[in-house]
Design a protein around this motif. Sequence first.
Motif, short mmCIF file in Angstrom:
data_model
loop_
_atom_site.label_atom_id
_atom_site.label_comp_id
_atom_site.label_asym_id
_atom_site.label_seq_id
_atom_site.Cartn_x
_atom_site.Cartn_y
_atom_site.Cartn_z
N CYS A 243 -65.45 -27.72 82.02
CA CYS A 243 -64.62 -28.93 82.19
C CYS A 243 -63.51 -28.74 83.22
O CYS A 243 -62.85 -29.70 83.60
CB CYS A 243 -64.03 -29.37 80.85
SG CYS A 243 -62.79 -28.26 80.18
N CYS B 157 -64.50 -23.12 77.48
CA CYS B 157 -63.36 -23.28 76.58
C CYS B 157 -63.81 -23.67 75.17
O CYS B 157 -64.94 -24.09 74.96
CB CYS B 157 -62.36 -24.28 77.15
SG CYS B 157 -62.84 -26.01 76.94
N CYS C 157 -65.32 -27.20 74.88
CA CYS C 157 -66.69 -27.34 75.41
C CYS C 157 -67.70 -26.57 74.58
O CYS C 157 -68.87 -26.96 74.51
CB CYS C 157 -66.73 -26.86 76.86
SG CYS C 157 -65.83 -27.95 77.99
N CYS D 109 -61.84 -23.01 82.24
CA CYS D 109 -63.14 -23.42 81.71
C CYS D 109 -64.03 -23.81 82.88
O CYS D 109 -63.69 -24.71 83.66
CB CYS D 109 -63.01 -24.57 80.73
SG CYS D 109 -64.62 -25.16 80.17
ZN LIG Z 1 -63.94 -26.86 78.76
#
Ligand SMILES: [Zn+2]
Length: 135
Positions: A94, A129, A132, A91
């Motif tokens: 994050c 992801c 998120c 991701c």
């Molecule tokens: Zn993420």
Amino acid sequence: MEKVDRFLEKIPIRVTPQRVAVYKALSDSRTHLTAEQIHSKIKKNFPRVSLGTIYSILESFKDKKIIKEIRITFEKSRYETKVSQHHHFLCQTCGKIYDLDIEPCSSLRKKEVQGHLIRDLQGYFYGICKECRIK
Ligand SMILES: [Zn+2]
Ligand SMILES: [Zn+2]
């Protein structure tokens, strides 16, 4: 600790407390750790173990194929004890790395691509992801 001891004893490798600690740190975390993260996890029990020692333990584990090295971020290797073939998703929001289980395509099922024999593979996917995405 005992289980890791017994697991390492089955591998032709010298079992040392440091090696047991490194393997345990990796298998307990169930994720993809850098050598630095492993180092900081075991430092309180093994204050004299250097980062260089961690790297050489990781190399010996890699030789014995009991861990895998992942280079999804090219500047830093990560390691994991899940040695079955799988891909990874990073991701970019994050920074979390996910294991992906994707159905193999036809050339992967044949373990051959355009005449080449496939012995190993790692797919890296990048994006946002699922956690998120809903934020
Ligand atoms: Zn993420
Ligand atoms: Zn993985």
